[in-house]
Design a protein around this motif. Structure first.
Motif, PDB file in Angstrom:
ATOM      1  N   TRP A 106       1.159  -1.083   0.347  1.00  0.00           N
ATOM      2  CA  TRP A 106      -0.056  -0.306  -0.328  1.00  0.00           C
ATOM      3  C   TRP A 106       0.557   0.601   0.356  1.00  0.00           C
ATOM      4  O   TRP A 106       2.209   1.027   0.339  1.00  0.00           O
ATOM      5  CB  TRP A 106      -1.086   0.196   0.824  1.00  0.00           C
ATOM      6  CG  TRP A 106      -0.301   0.021   2.758  1.00  0.00           C
ATOM      7  CD1 TRP A 106       0.030   0.480   3.238  1.00  0.00           C
ATOM      8  CD2 TRP A 106       0.065  -1.392   2.961  1.00  0.00           C
ATOM      9  NE1 TRP A 106       0.880   0.677   3.985  1.00  0.00           N
ATOM     10  CE2 TRP A 106       0.788  -1.057   4.507  1.00  0.00           C
ATOM     11  CE3 TRP A 106      -0.779  -2.234   3.168  1.00  0.00           C
ATOM     12  CZ2 TRP A 106       0.937  -2.235   5.578  1.00  0.00           C
ATOM     13  CZ3 TRP A 106      -0.454  -3.368   3.827  1.00  0.00           C
ATOM     14  CH2 TRP A 106       0.899  -2.981   5.333  1.00  0.00           C
ATOM     15  N   GLU A 107       0.365   2.708  -0.456  1.00  0.00           N
ATOM     16  CA  GLU A 107       1.217   3.304  -0.155  1.00  0.00           C
ATOM     17  C   GLU A 107       0.985   4.062   0.467  1.00  0.00           C
ATOM     18  O   GLU A 107       0.044   3.809   2.050  1.00  0.00           O
ATOM     19  CB  GLU A 107       0.331   4.442  -1.306  1.00  0.00           C
ATOM     20  CG  GLU A 107       0.315   4.041  -2.539  1.00  0.00           C
ATOM     21  CD  GLU A 107       1.262   4.359  -3.820  1.00  0.00           C
ATOM     22  OE1 GLU A 107       2.615   5.067  -3.035  1.00  0.00           O
ATOM     23  OE2 GLU A 107       1.798   2.909  -4.711  1.00  0.00           O
ATOM     24  N   PRO A 108       2.755   4.885   0.812  1.00  0.00           N
ATOM     25  CA  PRO A 108       2.595   5.029   2.118  1.00  0.00           C
ATOM     26  C   PRO A 108       1.523   6.835   2.798  1.00  0.00           C
ATOM     27  O   PRO A 108       1.034   7.588   1.743  1.00  0.00           O
ATOM     28  CB  PRO A 108       4.194   6.207   2.263  1.00  0.00           C
ATOM     29  CG  PRO A 108       4.851   5.534   1.238  1.00  0.00           C
ATOM     30  CD  PRO A 108       3.415   4.935   0.093  1.00  0.00           C
ATOM     31  N   GLY A 109       1.777   6.426   4.013  1.00  0.00           N
ATOM     32  CA  GLY A 109       0.231   7.234   4.953  1.00  0.00           C
ATOM     33  C   GLY A 109      -1.350   6.533   4.648  1.00  0.00           C
ATOM     34  O   GLY A 109      -2.211   7.565   4.760  1.00  0.00           O
ATOM     35  N   LEU A 110      -1.254   5.873   3.392  1.00  0.00           N
ATOM     36  CA  LEU A 110      -2.792   5.206   3.230  1.00  0.00           C
ATOM     37  C   LEU A 110      -3.674   4.594   4.410  1.00  0.00           C
ATOM     38  O   LEU A 110      -4.825   5.648   5.015  1.00  0.00           O
ATOM     39  CB  LEU A 110      -2.786   4.652   2.088  1.00  0.00           C
ATOM     40  CG  LEU A 110      -3.830   3.465   1.244  1.00  0.00           C
ATOM     41  CD1 LEU A 110      -5.518   5.075   0.984  1.00  0.00           C
ATOM     42  CD2 LEU A 110      -3.271   2.560   0.458  1.00  0.00           C
ATOM     43  N   LEU A 111      -3.183   3.612   5.247  1.00  0.00           N
ATOM     44  CA  LEU A 111      -3.808   3.257   5.871  1.00  0.00           C
ATOM     45  C   LEU A 111      -3.520   4.326   7.734  1.00  0.00           C
ATOM     46  O   LEU A 111      -4.487   4.369   7.710  1.00  0.00           O
ATOM     47  CB  LEU A 111      -2.889   2.027   6.809  1.00  0.00           C
ATOM     48  CG  LEU A 111      -2.924   0.995   5.551  1.00  0.00           C
ATOM     49  CD1 LEU A 111      -2.137  -0.555   6.800  1.00  0.00           C
ATOM     50  CD2 LEU A 111      -3.925   0.810   4.902  1.00  0.00           C
ATOM     51  N   SER A 112      -3.092   5.504   7.352  1.00  0.00           N
ATOM     52  CA  SER A 112      -3.051   6.376   8.785  1.00  0.00           C
ATOM     53  C   SER A 112      -3.848   7.284   8.146  1.00  0.00           C
ATOM     54  O   SER A 112      -4.470   8.279   9.096  1.00  0.00           O
ATOM     55  CB  SER A 112      -1.605   6.825   8.690  1.00  0.00           C
ATOM     56  OG  SER A 112      -1.240   7.704   7.725  1.00  0.00           O
ATOM     57  N   SER A 113      -4.368   7.375   6.981  1.00  0.00           N
ATOM     58  CA  SER A 113      -5.465   8.515   6.481  1.00  0.00           C
ATOM     59  C   SER A 113      -7.251   7.510   6.991  1.00  0.00           C
ATOM     60  O   SER A 113      -7.723   8.154   6.117  1.00  0.00           O
ATOM     61  CB  SER A 113      -5.900   8.297   4.988  1.00  0.00           C
ATOM     62  OG  SER A 113      -6.402   7.576   4.066  1.00  0.00           O
ATOM     63  N   LEU A 114      -7.133   6.449   7.176  1.00  0.00           N
ATOM     64  CA  LEU A 114      -8.260   6.246   8.227  1.00  0.00           C
ATOM     65  C   LEU A 114      -9.016   6.246   9.220  1.00  0.00           C
ATOM     66  O   LEU A 114      -8.625   5.338  10.029  1.00  0.00           O
ATOM     67  CB  LEU A 114      -8.189   4.179   7.108  1.00  0.00           C
ATOM     68  CG  LEU A 114      -7.566   3.930   6.034  1.00  0.00           C
ATOM     69  CD1 LEU A 114      -7.505   2.282   5.605  1.00  0.00           C
ATOM     70  CD2 LEU A 114      -8.004   4.107   4.729  1.00  0.00           C
ATOM     71  N   THR A 115      -9.375   6.860   9.472  1.00  0.00           N
ATOM     72  CA  THR A 115      -9.554   7.635  10.610  1.00  0.00           C
ATOM     73  C   THR A 115     -10.479   6.811  11.576  1.00  0.00           C
ATOM     74  O   THR A 115     -11.724   6.065  10.203  1.00  0.00           O
ATOM     75  CB  THR A 115     -10.674   8.745  11.124  1.00  0.00           C
ATOM     76  OG1 THR A 115      -9.608   9.839  10.931  1.00  0.00           O
ATOM     77  CG2 THR A 115     -10.989   8.786  12.040  1.00  0.00           C
ATOM     78  N   ALA A 173      -9.566   2.822  -1.782  1.00  0.00           N
ATOM     79  CA  ALA A 173      -8.086   2.267  -2.719  1.00  0.00           C
ATOM     80  C   ALA A 173      -7.064   1.524  -1.379  1.00  0.00           C
ATOM     81  O   ALA A 173      -6.828   0.178  -1.184  1.00  0.00           O
ATOM     82  CB  ALA A 173      -7.249   3.235  -2.203  1.00  0.00           C
ATOM     83  N   ALA A 174      -7.416   1.367   0.289  1.00  0.00           N
ATOM     84  CA  ALA A 174      -7.218   0.307   1.267  1.00  0.00           C
ATOM     85  C   ALA A 174      -7.486  -1.176   0.889  1.00  0.00           C
ATOM     86  O   ALA A 174      -7.161  -2.160   0.650  1.00  0.00           O
ATOM     87  CB  ALA A 174      -7.282   0.904   2.545  1.00  0.00           C
ATOM     88  N   GLU A 175      -8.683  -1.484   0.166  1.00  0.00           N
ATOM     89  CA  GLU A 175      -9.467  -2.549   0.115  1.00  0.00           C
ATOM     90  C   GLU A 175      -8.456  -2.893  -1.144  1.00  0.00           C
ATOM     91  O   GLU A 175      -7.723  -4.651  -0.585  1.00  0.00           O
ATOM     92  CB  GLU A 175     -10.634  -2.839  -0.094  1.00  0.00           C
ATOM     93  CG  GLU A 175     -11.395  -2.375   1.311  1.00  0.00           C
ATOM     94  CD  GLU A 175     -12.871  -2.684   0.575  1.00  0.00           C
ATOM     95  OE1 GLU A 175     -14.019  -2.933   1.672  1.00  0.00           O
ATOM     96  OE2 GLU A 175     -13.152  -1.751  -0.231  1.00  0.00           O
TER      97      GLU A 175
END
Length: 327
Positions: free
Chosen positions: A7-16, A314-316
């Motif tokens: 996954w792209e850097p920062g993608l998962l941290s955007s998932l509040t 995108a995360a899925e």
């Protein structure tokens, strides 16, 4: 060699609410910094006021964050009204509030302050309330000096516990914290029961007992607001703006000039949504369609963006790959 995450850097941290984000302690530190900036060391000293909107649910909390506010307030009256269809007369339980606060805290990256009524009993109950809300992730909580069952501060006929008993409750609540950054706010409803002088005396006593901020509910005039600001300067002071209530309605800068660093709009959002919802339903009942009112509701894209559907989608897709696989 370590595998490359798919996954792209920062993608998962955007998932509040799902991905990593600010910790509860991070939020408490942020809240304390805001309170420090909003505190007048002496009458007339410059402060940076904190406008604090209330929310009744995760949607409201997300809207407060999206609008750029630094913190959000979990309103007890709003929870009773919107969550249970009940008036604010002390009918919501400790466990129900803690569960609700946890959902709101998870839904936003900004600090959450929770209305904890009386602490739902004596000092031991207040201690357990602190522990439950601390685990729920709140940055601060508010305790008040009414007897149970409590009533909205802008209703009539309040009955208070003795000032000394409230001091004990505050001291016990502070002792119960496992994180010393958790903010304990003491509210007094003494203005309604005994007058403004008693309210100020109680505020002073509650600060001495360890309260991090003071909330003198329902001053009746600008002169009373100014008196509170002068007499309790040096402690973060909260004023509650209740449209149609007992306290004069001023703007945030005017309250700040009187010494109030935190301006609480506990149910402004709920009441605004109440009227908008009623108008929308009247339109549907009368016309039998919604297309002509599309410009007065959130678009499909706005709704999905608020809850970050693009990021979750995108995360899925990214997480459906094996670790180390090519992107």
């Amino acid at each position: 060699m370590p595998h490359t995450p798919p996954w792209e850097p920062g993608l998962l941290s955007s998932l509040t609410g799902v991905g990593p984000g600010p910790t509860a302690r991070d939020k408490r530190v942020a809240l304390r910094a805001a309170l420090a900036a909003a505190t007048a060391s002496r009458p007339g000293a410059a402060i940076e006021p904190l406008a604090l909107p209330g929310a009744t649910d995760a949607l409201g909390a997300r809207l407060v964050e999206e609008a750029g506010f630094a913190a959000v307030y979990a309103t007890g009256a709003g929870l009773a009204n919107a969550g249970f269809g009940l008036p604010d007369i002390g009918l919501i339980s400790q466990a129900e509030v803690a569960d609700h606060a946890g959902r709101l805290a998870e839904a936003t990256r900004i600090p959450l302050i929770c209305d904890a009524d009386t602490g739902y009993g004596g000092p031991l109950s207040a201690m357990r309330t602190v522990r439950l809300l601390e685990r729920a992730g709140v940055a601060g909580l508010q305790l008040e000096d009414q007897e149970m069952p409590k009533r909205c501060g802008h209703f009539d006929s309040h009955t208070l516990i003795p000032s000394g008993h409230m001091q004990t409750k505050i001291a016990a609540a502070c002792e119960a914290r496992t994180d010393d950054r958790l903010v304990i706010i003491a509210r007094t409803d003494a203005r309604s029961a005994y007058g403004i002088d008693e309210a100020i005396a109680r505020g002073r006593a509650y600060a001495e007992a360890g309260a991090d901020a003071l909330f003198v509910e329902a001053p009746r005039t600008v002169d009373e607001l100014a008196l509170v600001g002068r007499e309790l300067a040096g402690v973060p002071l909260i004023v509650n703006v209740v449209e149609g209530g007992k306290t004069p309605q001023l703007d945030v800068a005017e309250y700040a000039g009187l010494g109030f660093g935190v301006v609480l709009f506990a149910n402004y959002l709920m009441r605004s949504m109440h009227l908008a919802g009623r108008e929308a339903l009247d339109h549907l009942r009368e016309r039998g369609e919604t297309a002509s009112r599309a410009g007065r509701m959130a678009t499909w894209a706005q709704r999905q963006d608020l809850f970050n559907l693009p990021g979750f989608s995108a995360a899925e897709t990214a997480l459906d790959r094996e670790l180390g696989s090519a992107k």
